[in-house]
Structures are given as structure tokens and as C-alpha cells.
Design a protein around this motif. Structure first.
Motif, PDB file in Angstrom:
ATOM      1  N   VAL A  89      -8.939  -9.672  -6.875  1.00 24.28           N
ATOM      2  CA  VAL A  89      -8.080 -10.131  -5.774  1.00 24.28           C
ATOM      3  C   VAL A  89      -6.757  -9.387  -5.881  1.00 24.28           C
ATOM      4  CG1 VAL A  89      -9.166 -12.395  -5.685  1.00 24.28           C
ATOM      5  CG2 VAL A  89      -7.163 -12.050  -7.110  1.00 24.28           C
ATOM      6  N   PRO A  90      -6.088  -9.142  -4.763  1.00 18.74           N
ATOM      7  CA  PRO A  90      -4.814  -8.411  -4.804  1.00 18.74           C
ATOM      8  C   PRO A  90      -3.659  -9.329  -5.248  1.00 18.74           C
ATOM      9  CG  PRO A  90      -5.406  -8.925  -2.541  1.00 18.74           C
ATOM     10  CD  PRO A  90      -6.550  -9.386  -3.396  1.00 18.74           C
ATOM     11  N   VAL A  91      -2.686  -8.751  -5.945  1.00 12.59           N
ATOM     12  CA  VAL A  91      -1.419  -9.423  -6.264  1.00 12.59           C
ATOM     13  C   VAL A  91      -0.410  -8.942  -5.236  1.00 12.59           C
ATOM     14  CG1 VAL A  91       0.382  -9.769  -7.995  1.00 12.59           C
ATOM     15  CG2 VAL A  91      -2.006  -9.481  -8.703  1.00 12.59           C
ATOM     16  N   GLN A  92       0.102  -9.880  -4.404  1.00 14.52           N
ATOM     17  CA  GLN A  92       0.918  -9.502  -3.257  1.00 14.52           C
ATOM     18  C   GLN A  92       2.266 -10.233  -3.304  1.00 14.52           C
ATOM     19  OE1 GLN A  92      -1.419  -9.050   0.541  1.00 14.52           O
ATOM     20  NE2 GLN A  92      -2.862 -10.394  -0.583  1.00 14.52           N
ATOM     21  N   ARG A  93       3.197  -9.545  -2.733  1.00 13.89           N
ATOM     22  CA  ARG A  93       4.522 -10.134  -2.517  1.00 13.89           C
ATOM     23  C   ARG A  93       4.971  -9.730  -1.133  1.00 13.89           C
ATOM     24  NH1 ARG A  93       7.796 -14.184  -4.631  1.00 13.89           N
ATOM     25  NH2 ARG A  93      10.011 -13.706  -4.177  1.00 13.89           N
ATOM     26  N   LEU A  94       5.152 -10.710  -0.300  1.00 15.75           N
ATOM     27  CA  LEU A  94       5.513 -10.454   1.097  1.00 15.75           C
ATOM     28  C   LEU A  94       4.509  -9.488   1.734  1.00 15.75           C
ATOM     29  CD1 LEU A  94       9.408 -10.110   0.714  1.00 15.75           C
ATOM     30  CD2 LEU A  94       8.086 -12.113   1.353  1.00 15.75           C
ATOM     31  N   ARG A  95       3.220  -9.758   1.449  1.00 13.61           N
ATOM     32  CA  ARG A  95       2.086  -9.029   2.020  1.00 13.61           C
ATOM     33  C   ARG A  95       2.028  -7.567   1.571  1.00 13.61           C
ATOM     34  NH1 ARG A  95      -0.300 -12.148   5.795  1.00 13.61           N
ATOM     35  NH2 ARG A  95      -1.535 -10.381   6.524  1.00 13.61           N
ATOM     36  N   VAL A  96       2.803  -7.294   0.510  1.00 12.78           N
ATOM     37  CA  VAL A  96       2.738  -5.952  -0.068  1.00 12.78           C
ATOM     38  C   VAL A  96       1.894  -6.032  -1.331  1.00 12.78           C
ATOM     39  CG1 VAL A  96       4.060  -4.048  -1.070  1.00 12.78           C
ATOM     40  CG2 VAL A  96       4.980  -5.298   0.889  1.00 12.78           C
ATOM     41  N   VAL A  97       0.865  -5.188  -1.444  1.00 11.30           N
ATOM     42  CA  VAL A  97      -0.018  -5.198  -2.594  1.00 11.30           C
ATOM     43  C   VAL A  97       0.673  -4.478  -3.737  1.00 11.30           C
ATOM     44  CG1 VAL A  97      -2.243  -4.491  -3.488  1.00 11.30           C
ATOM     45  CG2 VAL A  97      -2.056  -5.248  -1.121  1.00 11.30           C
ATOM     46  N   LEU A  98       0.919  -5.210  -4.812  1.00 11.77           N
ATOM     47  CA  LEU A  98       1.579  -4.660  -5.993  1.00 11.77           C
ATOM     48  C   LEU A  98       0.588  -4.366  -7.118  1.00 11.77           C
ATOM     49  CD1 LEU A  98       4.652  -7.074  -6.018  1.00 11.77           C
ATOM     50  CD2 LEU A  98       4.495  -4.804  -5.007  1.00 11.77           C
ATOM     51  N   GLY A  99      -0.553  -4.966  -7.069  1.00  5.97           N
ATOM     52  CA  GLY A  99      -1.565  -4.747  -8.096  1.00  5.97           C
ATOM     53  C   GLY A  99      -2.833  -5.545  -7.766  1.00  5.97           C
ATOM     54  N   THR A 100      -3.770  -5.529  -8.683  1.00  2.00           N
ATOM     55  CA  THR A 100      -5.017  -6.275  -8.493  1.00  2.00           C
ATOM     56  C   THR A 100      -5.428  -6.926  -9.807  1.00  2.00           C
ATOM     57  OG1 THR A 100      -7.330  -6.160  -7.847  1.00  2.00           O
ATOM     58  CG2 THR A 100      -6.415  -4.228  -8.921  1.00  2.00           C
ATOM     59  N   VAL A 101      -5.944  -8.131  -9.716  1.00  4.67           N
ATOM     60  CA  VAL A 101      -6.444  -8.879 -10.859  1.00  4.67           C
ATOM     61  C   VAL A 101      -7.968  -8.828 -10.837  1.00  4.67           C
ATOM     62  CG1 VAL A 101      -6.561 -11.103 -12.008  1.00  4.67           C
ATOM     63  CG2 VAL A 101      -4.440 -10.374 -10.925  1.00  4.67           C
ATOM     64  N   LEU A 102      -8.560  -8.403 -11.948  1.00  5.61           N
ATOM     65  CA  LEU A 102     -10.016  -8.340 -12.074  1.00  5.61           C
ATOM     66  C   LEU A 102     -10.454  -9.341 -13.126  1.00  5.61           C
ATOM     67  CD1 LEU A 102     -12.813  -7.111 -11.623  1.00  5.61           C
ATOM     68  CD2 LEU A 102     -12.235  -5.334 -13.305  1.00  5.61           C
TER      69      LEU A 102
END
Length: 620
Positions: free
Chosen positions: A282-295
Motif C-alpha cells: 500500500v502507498p504511504v501518502q501525505r496530502l495525496r502525495v506518494v512518499l513510499g510504499t509498505v510491503l
């Protein structure tokens, strides 16, 4: 066999029946007379499989070599058919029992295979596990978005590796799920891994070890058997094989690439150990900006345990059902094979026995097909014994009937050789000629009676019109002048009358039915007074055709109504020459009617003196 009534009506008429009391007779046996019948029986036995003796070995006892018992037994065992007692042996498990067991157990095994497959159940568990992983991944992504972000001088957010590792490690301790965090920048660089610990000496990778195997050896054996059985079932889907690079990046996995694009990714991998590995990104987002992904990844151990538990429960149930099925199959097969084996053994004893001490077991109380078979075999055996008894009685009767004229001929010949008077010699020669004629008549009638059963069983029946037959018999009697030697007014008249119009059809052998009614008419003519009347009639009663022959003679003595149909009963009218009839006419007539599925009986008329013969035949 004659094809029409007129030709059959001209058959020899010397089989006129007799009625009355039986002559006293002495039982005996003529071996020479029945030698051809015994030869036929031996030939039939040879055709059935008994080893035949060569013509050269059938000589007298001086030239015949004795045959050893063991050699004869071996020869009999070789030539006997497979179903005979020589080859039949007691088996621990009969072939029929094995077939019943195979059919029942095979059906149960096929059902077990379908149950053990559990493909849909396993898929449901996998989807449920993926849903759980997705929920955890969303929770982890939210925690990282809140606690692991820092902003740069330009005011943009990015993931702090130190904070991210700490949060990932803490979250991993609560779930025991491997968690990896990839940065959105720098080509998806791996920022944190729950299996990596950072310290002063560098990074350490943690590999979880399997728990110690303290399973008892019976359980280990069952697990090995279970793994072997499960290995026979093919996978429903082909899974991609999981490969992990030494330096991991988010671009290595398709689901992380999707998550870096802002979507949620799911993936099921196959490992080298043939297990499954479930992953959710799943994506790690802040204000709909993708900063990373968690697997998040998790093995399928819990799923495998759940499926194995269900399969073990099925196997336990299967073992119980299998035991019940085998016991019921053995009981069912035993209820079939045991009585059949007893019937076969009893048939062997009856066949090889010389007396009637052996009987076929009675299973008619079962009220099933085996009971019907037992009843049929018992009836067949009884019929065979009755036929043998009848043959014995017939041989005794024939011997007695032939002995009387032979004795008379011998006495006349011996006397003729000692006297010189020509007149007395002529009288003795006349006696000899009458006895020879009587012998010829007896042998002809005996031959006809002996081959009657074979002829009736082989010939094909055809529709016969009894109305037309009786009318032609009456016309033939009048046209041929039956009873010649008496005046026209003294000759018995034969007339036919019918209660209904139309044909009266039966199925049978026309020539033999003509013989029956010729015998009855000849018998009635013999006992009718001068100027008497013989009435022929036929009518339909339900599914039968009833024909009657009535005369105006003295009737039948009481107590002889059934005995007159026995062989060699003779009681002729006063004044008739002795030996004119053989005493087989009514017996042959009954034999013919019985073979046609009908009945014949005699009774005395009540309106006046006379006898009435009633013939019943199934309507055609």
C-alpha cells in the motif's frame, strides 16, 4: 410331421387307448432294450467334458491296462470345466466378494478425493488472509505517514529512515509479519526491513527459525503420509516464484510498483518449499502525495494448518466410513456367496451321489433371487428324480408287457416242435403270428412314446383351429366307414356341434393334436353300443378352449378316472380279441396335452350312461 389336417388324419390308427383296471404285473428290467439309451447318455457325458476312452482301450478286461487313480484324477482335473467341483476350491476371499468390495471402496475413495482437494476452501482462506494483510498494511502506512515524515528546506515531505526503521520494528513486534518500507524517490530504495537490525557494527539480518520438532514418531509418520497424499493433488493455479534480490528496490516487485503509483497491490508467490507467500503493498501518502510504499508478506503456514486440520477430520471420518463400508460389503457379499457356494457344493454331491441322501439346501425363506434359485434347483432335482423313477417304472412296464407275448411265443414254439398233428401246428403258428403282431404293435407304441417328449420340445407350434379339426374328424369317420363289419344302423355315428360361430384357435402341433382326438374317438367307438352316437363339441371359456368327446357306452369304473391315463392300463369290451391294443393311447394323449400346457380328464355322464373326455387348451 404332417402340415395339414387331412394328411395327419391318415396316420396309423393302432394306438387306440384302453381304460379300466391295471393288469397285475411284475417289475423287471431289460438291459438290452435300453442299451442304446445308455450309449446316448455316455456320449452326452463325453461331449460335456468327460475324457473318452479310445476304441482300442474298450476291450475285455484281459487286454485293458489298469488306470492309476492319481493319473485318472489328474486327467479329470485337466479336462473338467472351470466351474466344476474339480477346480472349485475354498478361497479366503471370493471373487464376487472382491468385486463388491472394489466397487464400494472405489466409490468411497473417489468421494474422498473430491473432499480432500479443498480447492475452494483454500482459496477462501487465502483471500481472507490477504484482506487481513491489507488492513494491517493500511494501518502501518497511516502510522508511518504520521510519525516518520520530515520536511526539507523546500517545504517538501520525505520519509526519515531512522524514524521509519523504529516504527517498522515496533509494528512488527505486534504482528509477526515481515514489513518492508520502500522510498518513492531514488528508484524505490529499501528504507526499512523488519528483519534488519542496525547497530554500531552494521546491519544484521534476522532469519526466523522453525520451532523445534517435538512431534512423536507416529505423528511424523502420519504427516509424511499426508504430505505424500496431498502432493498427488495438482495446484489449481500456477503461482509466480518468489525471488528476493540481495539489494532490494521497490521496482523488484509488481505490487510495490503499483503501490508507488498510488494503488494497492496484492500478490501470491510460490516458494522453493512449495509453500505460498502472501504479499500486500500500500502507498504511504501525505496530502495525496506518494512518499513510499509498505510491503507486508506472510507465509501460508496458518492456511496450511487449517487445511490440514480439515483434511485430517475428513480422513478420520473416512476411516470410520471405510470400516463400516468394508464390513457391510463383506456381509452383503457373504450373504450372496455363502449360499451360492453351498448350492454349488450340494449340486456336486447330488451329481456324484448314487442315492438320494444329498439334497439341495432350502433358501426359499430368504424371499430373494437366491431363494428363487434354491427353489428352482430343488424343483429341478425333484423333477430329475421323478423322471428317473418314471424311467424305472417305464422299463419295468415294458419288460412286463414284452415278456407276456415272448413267453407265449416260446411256449408255442416248444410245443410245435413236439407234436405231429398238422391242425394243431397250424393253430400254434396262428398264435405265434398274433403274438408277433402284438410285439410289433407294442414296440412301435413304446418307440412313439419314448421320442414324444423330444419331438414336442423341438417342434415349433402354430395356430390350430379346433373347430375345423373336429368337423373334419367327424366327416372323415363317416366317409371312411369306421366300424366296418357292422350294419349301417349298428355303426356309431360321430357328430360335431359348437356353441358359437367362428374359429377356435389354439397354438400347438396340429398332427399331435389330431392324434389325441383320433385316440379319443377310437376309444369312444370301441365302447359305444351298436347305433350309438359320439358327440364332439368345443367352446371358449375365458382364456381356454374346451373340447369334449362323449360316448354312450358303459362309462368308466369308479376309482379309475385318473388311472386310465397310466401306461399299459387295459380293460377292453367283452368279445374283443386280446392284445389288439397296447394300452398306451390315453397315456400318449395326456403326454401330448400336458406338453401343450393344457389338461385332459375323464368323467362319467350324468344324463345317461357313457363317458366324457374333457380337453382344455390355452387359447391362441
Amino acid at each position: 410331421m404332417p402340415a395339414d389336417v387331412p394328411s395327419a388324419l391318415h396316420a396309423p390308427a393302432d394306438l387306440a387307448p384302453e381304460r379300466g383296471s391295471r393288469k397285475p404285473r411284475r417289475r423287471g428290467r431289460l438291459s438290452a432294450l435300453f442299451a442304446p439309451w445308455r450309449a446316448d447318455a455316455r456320449a452326452a457325458a463325453d461331449r460335456a467334458g468327460r475324457p473318452a476312452r479310445a476304441a482300442g482301450d474298450a476291450g475285455d478286461g484281459e487286454n485293458a491296462a489298469p488306470e492309476s487313480g492319481s493319473g485318472a484324477a489328474r486327467e479329470s482335473a485337466v479336462t473338467a470345466p472351470w466351474w466344476s467341483g474339480a477346480h472349485r476350491r475354498r478361497r479366503p476371499l471370493s471373487k464376487l466378494t472382491a468385486r463388491v468390495l472394489a466397487i464400494n471402496v472405489l466409490a468411497l475413495i473417489l468421494l474422498l478425493g473430491g473432499l480432500l482437494f479443498l480447492g475452494n476452501y483454500e482459496e477462501q482462506l487465502i483471500q481472507s488472509e490477504l484482506e487481513s494483510l491489507q488492513t494491517e498494511a493500511l494501518t502501518f502506512a497511516g502510522a508511518l505517514a504520521e510519525g516518520a515524515l520530515v520536511d526539507d528546506p523546500a517545504g517538501r515531505y520525505r520519509l526519515d529512515p531512522a524514524k521509519a526503521r523504529q516504527i517498522v520494528r515496533r509494528l512488527h513486534e505486534t504482528t509477526e509479519t515481515r514489513t518492508r518500507l520502500f522510498d518513492a524517490a531514488e528508484d524505490g530504495l529499501l528504507l526499512a526491513d523488519s528483519r534488519m537490525l542496525a547497530g554500531p557494527g552494521g546491519t544484521i539480518e534476522i532469519t526466523p527459525l522453525p520451532p523445534p520438532d517435538d512431534t512423536a514418531w507416529p505423528r511424523q509418520l502420519l504427516n509424511a503420509a499426508y504430505d505424500g497424499i496431498v502432493g498427488l493433488f495438482p495446484e489449481r493455479k500456477q503461482r509466480p516464484v518468489y525471488r528476493e534480490q540481495p539489494e532490494q528496490h521497490g521496482s523488484d516487485y509488481s505490487i510495490t510498483r503499483r503501490a508507488l503509483n498510488g494503488d494497492i497491490g496484492r500478490q501470491i508467490w510460490a516458494t522453493d518449499g512449495q509453500d505460498l507467500l502472501l504479499g500486500v503493498a500500500v502507498p504511504v501518502q501525505r496530502l495525496r502525495v506518494v512518499l513510499g510504499t509498505v510491503l507486508l508478506t506472510r507465509d501460508s503456514g496458518s492456511i496450511k494448518t487449517a487445511v490440514q486440520s480439515v483434511r485430517e477430520q475428513i480422513l478420520v471420518i473416512f476411516a470410520g466410513v471405510l470400516a463400516v463400508t468394508v464390513l457391510m460389503s463383506l456381509y452383503l457379499a457373504g450373504s450372496i456367496t455363502t449360499p451360492i457356494r453351498k448350492l454349488a457344493q450340494a449340486a456336486d454331491r447330488v451329481r456324484g451321489g448314487k442315492t438320494r441322501e444329498h439334497e439341495i439346501p432350502d433358501f426359499t425363506h430368504r424371499r430373494d433371487e437366491i431363494g428363487e434359485l434354491s427353489g428352482a434347483l430343488r424343483e429341478m432335482t425333484a423333477a430329475l428324480w421323478n423322471r428317473m423313477d418314471a424311467n424305472e417304472r417305464f422299463a419295468a412296464d415294458v419288460a412286463h408287457e414284452l415278456k407276456n407275448p415272448l413267453t407265449s411265443v416260446r411256449s408255442a414254439v416248444e410245443t410245435a416242435t413236439r407234436i405231429q398233428d398238422p391242425e394243431r401246428q397250424r393253430q400254434l403258428m396262428a398264435i405265434i403270428q398274433e403274438d408277433v403282431k402284438r410285439l410289433d404293435r407294442l414296440i412301435s407304441d413304446i418307440s412313439d412314446s419314448s421320442r414324444l417328449d423330444t419331438e414336442l420340445s423341438r417342434a415349433e407350434s402354430a395356430p390350430v383351429d379346433l373347430r375345423r379339426m373336429l368337423e373334419m374328424l367327424a366327416e372323415l369317420h363317416a366317409a371312411t366307414g369306421a366300424g366296418a363289419g357292422a350294419g349301417e344302423d349298428e355303426r356309431p355315428a360321430v357328430g360335431a356341434s359348437f356353441a358359437e360361430a367362428g374359429p377356435l384357435i389354439v397354438r400347438g402341433l396340429e398332427g399331435r393334436l389330431v392324434q389325441v382326438f383320433r385316440n379319443l374317438i377310437s376309444n369312444a367307438v370301441t365302447f359305444s353300443p351298436p347305433g350309438g352316437r359320439i358327440a364332439l363339441a368345443a367352446r371358449r371359456e375365458g382364456g381356454e378352449i374346451v373340447a369334449t368327446v362323449e360316448d354312450e357306452g358303459p362309462g368308466i369304473p369308479e376309482g379309475k378316472l385318473a388311472a386310465i391315463f397310466d401306461r399299459f392300463y387295459t380293460e377292453r369290451p367283452a368279445g374283443e380279441k386280446f392284445g389288439t391294443h397296447s394300452g398306451l393311447g390315453l397315456s400318449i394323449s395326456k403326454q401330448i396335452i400336458d406338453a401343450h400346457g393344457g389338461s385332459i380328464r375323464a368323467e362319467n355322464r350324468r344324463d345317461r350312461s357313457g363317458a366324457r373326455f374333457i380337453v382344455r387348451l390355452p387359447a391362441g
